[in-house]
Every structure is written in C-alpha cells, then in structure tokens.
Scaffold this active site. Sequence first.
Site, mmCIF file in Angstrom:
data_model
loop_
_atom_site.group_PDB
_atom_site.id
_atom_site.type_symbol
_atom_site.label_atom_id
_atom_site.label_comp_id
_atom_site.label_asym_id
_atom_site.label_seq_id
_atom_site.Cartn_x
_atom_site.Cartn_y
_atom_site.Cartn_z
ATOM 1 N N ARG A 134 2.921 0.024 -4.108
ATOM 2 C CA ARG A 134 3.414 -0.995 -4.675
ATOM 3 C C ARG A 134 4.499 -0.287 -5.865
ATOM 4 O O ARG A 134 4.833 -1.493 -6.605
ATOM 5 C CB ARG A 134 2.389 -1.801 -5.267
ATOM 6 N N ARG A 170 -9.945 -16.977 -4.875
ATOM 7 C CA ARG A 170 -9.640 -15.625 -5.513
ATOM 8 C C ARG A 170 -9.591 -15.854 -6.856
ATOM 9 O O ARG A 170 -8.806 -16.884 -7.148
ATOM 10 C CB ARG A 170 -8.724 -14.705 -4.920
ATOM 11 N N ARG A 210 -5.010 -20.735 -0.876
ATOM 12 C CA ARG A 210 -6.007 -19.700 -0.189
ATOM 13 C C ARG A 210 -7.349 -19.745 -0.401
ATOM 14 O O ARG A 210 -7.786 -19.879 -1.438
ATOM 15 C CB ARG A 210 -5.333 -18.040 -0.553
ATOM 16 N N ARG A 222 1.973 -12.244 -10.961
ATOM 17 C CA ARG A 222 2.020 -11.588 -9.845
ATOM 18 C C ARG A 222 3.227 -11.213 -9.279
ATOM 19 O O ARG A 222 3.907 -10.347 -8.628
ATOM 20 C CB ARG A 222 0.810 -11.891 -8.646
ATOM 21 N N LYS A 248 0.755 -10.679 4.396
ATOM 22 C CA LYS A 248 0.763 -9.595 4.837
ATOM 23 C C LYS A 248 -0.821 -9.049 5.432
ATOM 24 O O LYS A 248 -0.728 -8.514 6.561
ATOM 25 C CB LYS A 248 0.793 -8.456 3.794
HETATM 26 P P1 AMP Z 1 -3.731 -7.993 -3.179
HETATM 27 O O1 AMP Z 1 -4.913 -8.380 -2.593
HETATM 28 O O2 AMP Z 1 -2.933 -6.981 -2.434
HETATM 29 O O3 AMP Z 1 -2.920 -9.213 -3.788
HETATM 30 O O4 AMP Z 1 -4.029 -7.035 -4.456
HETATM 31 C C1 AMP Z 1 -5.323 -7.623 -5.367
HETATM 32 C C2 AMP Z 1 -4.897 -7.005 -6.694
HETATM 33 O O5 AMP Z 1 -5.423 -5.754 -6.538
HETATM 34 C C3 AMP Z 1 -3.405 -6.823 -7.098
HETATM 35 O O6 AMP Z 1 -2.879 -7.843 -7.893
HETATM 36 C C4 AMP Z 1 -3.834 -5.353 -8.137
HETATM 37 O O7 AMP Z 1 -4.104 -5.620 -9.416
HETATM 38 C C5 AMP Z 1 -4.705 -4.510 -7.244
HETATM 39 N N1 AMP Z 1 -3.750 -3.832 -6.288
HETATM 40 C C6 AMP Z 1 -3.888 -3.803 -4.943
HETATM 41 N N2 AMP Z 1 -3.106 -2.818 -4.399
HETATM 42 C C7 AMP Z 1 -2.464 -2.120 -5.463
HETATM 43 C C8 AMP Z 1 -1.379 -1.099 -5.349
HETATM 44 N N3 AMP Z 1 -1.184 -0.592 -4.458
HETATM 45 N N4 AMP Z 1 -1.136 -0.533 -6.844
HETATM 46 C C9 AMP Z 1 -1.843 -1.086 -7.931
HETATM 47 N N5 AMP Z 1 -2.788 -2.240 -7.967
HETATM 48 C C10 AMP Z 1 -2.872 -2.810 -6.705
#
Ligand code: AMP
Length: 283
Positions: free
Chosen positions: A140, A218, A174, A229, A63
Amino acid sequence: MAAITRLAKRASFVSSLATRTLTSSQVNAPPHAAATFRRFPPRDNPSKRCVQWVFLGCPGVGKGTYASRLSNLLAVPHIATGDLVRDELASSGPFSSKLSDIVNQGQLVSDEIIISLLSKRLGAGEAKGELGFILDGFPRTIKQAEILEGVTDIDLVINLKLREDVLLEKCLGRRICNQCGGNFNVASIDIKAENGSPGIIMAPLLPPVNCMSKLITRSDDTEAVVKERLRIYHEMTQPVEEFYRSRGKLLEFNLPGGIPESWPKLLQVLNLDDCEDKRSAAA
Ligand code: AMP
C-alpha cells in the site's frame, strides 16, 4: 529491521518459482491492459501450480471478493493484510494496543508492523508447504512495494477500478457475519449512464437466513473514515500502481458491474476457466 529480514528469507522460496510470460493478445486483454505479464503454472514445471499475484484498488472495490475467488480457483492462499491487522487487533498480540486507533481513523499501519504481520503469515504458510499467494491490501506504499519487489518476483498485479461514488456506497453497505466470517453487501447500486459515462448496476450480495441476525459493520466503514481511507489511497497507494505499471506487471480492470458480470470477464482477461462455475450454471 528484523521484520524485513524475516520477509527477506522469502527470497529463497520465491526464487524457486518459475514464471512464463503471457502477452495481452494471448489473454484477450483489453487495450489498457499491461503489454506483458506473467502467470502460473510454469510450462516447464506444471507440478508447481503457484501464482504470486497482488490485488490493488481502492477500499470497497471488491479486492477481497475477487482475490478469494481466484485463490479457490488457483489453489493458493488469499492473504489480506487487513485481515491480519484485524486478527492482531482481536488478539492480545504485541501490536494490538497500537493498532486500534490507527485503523479506526482510516490511517495506514506502519510499514514495519505490517511487514512483520505479513512475514509471520508467509512463514506459517511456507511451513505448511504453501507455494504461492494472492495478496490483497499489500503493498500500500512505495516502500512496501520496493521491499516486496526486493524479495519476490510478483507475476501480476490486478488493479480493480470502480467510480468513487460507488466505492463509498459499497463500503457503507458492507456487512460481515460475526459467526461464519462471510462477507456480504446490502447496497443496491443502480447508476444511470450520464454524460458519456456508462451506468452501473450491482445487486446486493445478501447473506443466507441464518447469518441475518449476526451481521456486523466494520468500525472503519463509516462515511467519514471511508472518505479518509480513499484520500489515503490516492496519496499513498496510487503511486504503487505506477510502480508496477512501469515494470509491465499491472493489469487494469474496470469492473463492469457486480459479480455476475465482472467474474466471467476477469477470468476471460486472465485466460482462466472456472469449471465449477460452469457446472453450477448448467445444473
Ligand atoms: P483493509 O481491510 O484492506 O481495508 O485494511 C484495513 C486497515 O488495515 C487499513 O485501513 C489499514 O489501517 C490497515 N492495513 C491493511 N493493510 C495495510 C498495509 N499494507 N499497510 C498499512 N496498513 C494496512
């Protein structure tokens, strides 16, 4: 809720953005694409070169890569809520102490916190004159989608898809440069076609030499956390796909391979042209 009230203020901003309808036949979209979806710039006011798009897709699908490329091409900000969460974690902001365990266990941050972070980011952008966005990682949950739908008219939701074994490998491969913030991937995917499923080849996306010694992983890209996840995506976020599908906004895009194969195909489906890409290919 104060945070949602702030996001609701976006209504005046977004209602000023006109849209036009683009049918799947106009964009040469594949048969599984949504029948209609909308994009900018509006025909009646080309000076408003704004899109309001959302990227959906499992962790590791890419994404960030494609949202960031489209944001450069369309001159709108790429807003990744995962980045907002990581920035908050790195700061001593009001939510930072609550966030670390949630993120490291692969859980979702509460709707209230995430909407507060996003609302702050959108407000800062509006003050700078930003007139659109590409959201990555939001919404989400159905609740987040309903809140967003209540205050904006999202033009298009691009749902990126890739098989699950590849997603896991891509998350584990990653790497991020802790100096320039660049995103790279050391995974080399080469899955042969089998039992009617197509094969898939994705070359690693290696960093330049000066980033090599600064690569970090990460904390939530471990095998156990990625699996959690993915589970949470299926439970909480997959229903969001149906939310947008039923509103005719979802464009399903099966990634055919790495960036060299996928980027031109995505542009074709979106009826966009990347002149920069063509110039560098011709050089
Ligand atoms: P990502 O980089 O998009 O994988 O996001 C990393 C982490 O941030 C996720 O595993 C969640 O803990 C939190 N996070 C990011 N976006 C959201 C969202 N829209 N709703 C809830 N938690 C989020």
